[in-house]
Design a protein around this motif. Structure first.
Motif, PDB file in Angstrom:
ATOM      1  N   ILE A 151      39.428  17.124  63.948  1.00 20.66           N
ATOM      2  CA  ILE A 151      39.227  15.892  63.585  1.00 20.66           C
ATOM      3  C   ILE A 151      37.660  15.531  63.693  1.00 20.66           C
ATOM      4  O   ILE A 151      37.119  14.800  62.947  1.00 20.66           O
ATOM      5  N   GLY A 168      37.330  12.871  77.181  1.00 21.65           N
ATOM      6  CA  GLY A 168      37.967  13.874  76.470  1.00 21.65           C
ATOM      7  C   GLY A 168      38.706  14.850  77.825  1.00 21.65           C
ATOM      8  O   GLY A 168      39.991  15.396  77.385  1.00 21.65           O
ATOM      9  N   SER A 187      42.191  18.708  67.739  1.00 22.82           N
ATOM     10  CA  SER A 187      41.367  17.691  68.024  1.00 22.82           C
ATOM     11  C   SER A 187      39.907  17.826  67.415  1.00 22.82           C
ATOM     12  O   SER A 187      39.199  17.104  67.034  1.00 22.82           O
ATOM     13  N   ALA A 244      35.325  16.325  72.018  1.00 20.47           N
ATOM     14  CA  ALA A 244      35.737  17.631  71.571  1.00 20.47           C
ATOM     15  C   ALA A 244      34.947  18.727  72.236  1.00 20.47           C
ATOM     16  O   ALA A 244      35.409  19.870  72.661  1.00 20.47           O
ATOM     17  N   TYR A 267      42.635  15.667  77.699  1.00 19.42           N
ATOM     18  CA  TYR A 267      43.022  17.108  77.529  1.00 19.42           C
ATOM     19  C   TYR A 267      43.889  17.559  78.840  1.00 19.42           C
ATOM     20  O   TYR A 267      44.701  18.320  78.559  1.00 19.42           O
TER      21      TYR A 267
END
Length: 496
Positions: free
Chosen positions: A464, A438, A461, A309, A442
């Motif tokens: 999360i 990631g 996300s 993230a 994305y």
């Protein structure tokens, strides 16, 4: 969660202190790897004109630039733990220099693409320094030191963007871009020899701990083994997506036959890696893992998600932000949009060290929770930006979001060296690879949705990731490393 009572400050001007000297040697090595990795980015228009490339070929180069970085970080992490960071960093710098110079003087698109693909390996340099810095700094300073290493080193890409166009103009002519990129490669190669001569794996008298087995990450339980195998799957999926983006469905670099062959190869490699991971760990687990040698793989998995993230979103956003500003606000030139967007990456100089410092000062888990919550809110606010916003406010929101993103990266790597010292390279490699995963995910999402939805997806996300970090254990007390002769050494990781 306790607040560290020890001093977390570092006197970065005290070069007589061996650990400060090592920190400066190491962050500059990382700085050069990022400068080499992204040296092409500010000169793409010159490269396109010089070799008469199509827009699709340029987009393919951008994808190739990150394709090999995911497996590279895993491989380099293992090599660092086994061989030591001094020689691995030196070799990486020197090899990268040759690849960079090769790219600079490539005369065909095929050779240009091959060198760009191979240069993705230089993105693994980050992992090497994480292990090296952790060897030199105590637990109450390691977050700050890792943050400086990551933040100042990461600035290499921004420095390249600011300096190389001017250098290319200074060299002049149609080949100015070639000499500018080649110069970066030359500096990188020379520094590889300097680094080998000056750097040391550990302080004098300290022990460099190595994993008992190589070939796969060792875990402490059968449950952790299955979790490790599952955690490998997203990395292969990301590589499969990258291959798809280079196929006729994307930039059309090769045909469907090559795509299917590549996918088949990924399946075979995954099966082989899974079997190797099982074999390396099965004997180890059947014999029973001594209590002193155990560590929590849960910590590794959660930090992977957090780095997905944080760094994943940074890589993705930096890639699209100039075009986003250009298309959102009327009247901006491409140069102005690029300068405004650079504010996101520029924050690295301060943000990542601050994230590490907060982690040292106020607790690992607590700091990471705050940072991820902040970046989730930041991306949500960026999703609200439209052409009616005051441009200054939009830039301020972007910079605020950037602070939490990069501080979160610093907080992640403030914790990684405190899990299992002998495996820090492998753990850092896996987390680093998840950052690239990631970015791939994305950017793939961005190809299907609007800018606003893209930012909302990142924010969701991140939530999360916030939930995952909530279940982390704050490092406390000591971790133990057992030498081959049976001697036990303890390393402080946090205050009880």
């Amino acid at each position: 969660m306790s607040t560290a009572s020890a001093d977390t400050g570092l006197n970065l001007l005290r070069l007589s202190d061996p650990k400060i000297k090592t920190l400066h040697l190491t962050w500059f090595a990382f700085f050069l790897t990022f400068a080499v990795w992204f040296a092409h980015a500010p000169l793409l228009s010159s490269i396109q004109a010089s070799l008469e490339l199509t827009d699709a070929q340029i987009r393919a180069l951008l994808i190739l630039n990150v394709a090999i970085t995911i497996p590279a970080r895993i491989i380099v992490g293992m090599l660092v733990d086994k061989v030591g960071p001094r020689i691995i960093y030196a070799v990486l710098l020197i090899v990268s220099a040759f690849l960079c110079i090769g790219f600079a003087f490539a005369t065909t698109y095929t050779s240009l693409a091959i060198f760009r693909f191979l240069l993705g390996f230089v993105g693994a340099g980050f992992v090497i320094g994480i292990r090296l810095v952790s060897e030199w700094f105590p637990a109450h300073q390691v977050g700050t030191a890792e943050g400086i290493y990551g933040g100042w080193g990461n600035f290499g890409s921004a420095a390249a963007a600011m300096i190389l166009p001017t250098l290319a103009l200074a060299f002049g002519g149609d080949d100015g871009w070639r000499y500018a990129i080649a110069l970066v490669g030359l500096i990188c190669g020379v520094y590889g020899f300097v680094f080998y001569a000056k750097a040391r794996n550990t302080p004098k008298g300290s022990i460099y701990f190595k994993p008992k087995k190589s070939g796969a990450m060792l875990v402490s339980s059968w449950g952790a083994l299955w979790a490790l195998i599952l955690m490998n799957i997203p990395m292969y999926l990301a590589l499969a997506i990258l291959a798809w983006r280079l196929s006729p469905s994307g930039v059309n670099l090769y045909g469907d036959g090559v795509l299917y062959s590549f996918w088949a190869a990924l399946v075979i490699i995954f099966i082989y890696q899974t079997w190797t991971t099982y074999q390396v760990n099965a004997e180890h687990l059947r014999a029973g893992v001594p209590e002193l040698e155990k560590y929590s793989f849960k910590q590794v998995a959660i930090l992977n998600v957090a780095y997905f993230a944080t760094f994943g979103s940074e890589l993705a956003v930096v890639s699209m932000l100039p075009l986003y500003f250009l298309q959102t606000f009327e009247g901006l030139t491409a140069v102005t949009a690029g300068l405004l967007a650079s504010a996101f990456a520029f924050m690295n100089l301060v943000s990542r060290p601050m994230g590490g410092w907060f982690s040292d000062r106020y607790g690992r888990r607590r700091s990471l929770l705050y940072m991820i919550a902040g970046l989730a809110l930041g991306y949500f606010m960026m999703g609200l930006i439209d052409s009616h916003w005051w441009l200054v406010m939009a830039v301020l929101v972007t910079m605020a979001c950037s602070f939490f993103v990069q501080a979160g990266e610093g907080a992640v790597f403030a914790m990684i060296p405190l899990i299992k010292r002998s495996m820090t390279g492998q753990i850092a490699g896996m987390a680093g690879a998840y950052g690239n995963v990631g970015a791939v995910i994305y950017l793939t999402v961005l190809s299907f949705v609007s800018y606003s939805t893209f930012f909302y997806v990142i924010a969701a996300s991140a939530l999360i990731g916030f939930v995952a970090v909530w279940f982390m254990d704050n490092p406390r007390g000591h971790i133990a490393e057992v030498m081959p002769d049976g001697t036990v050494h303890t390393i402080e990781v946090g205050h009880k």
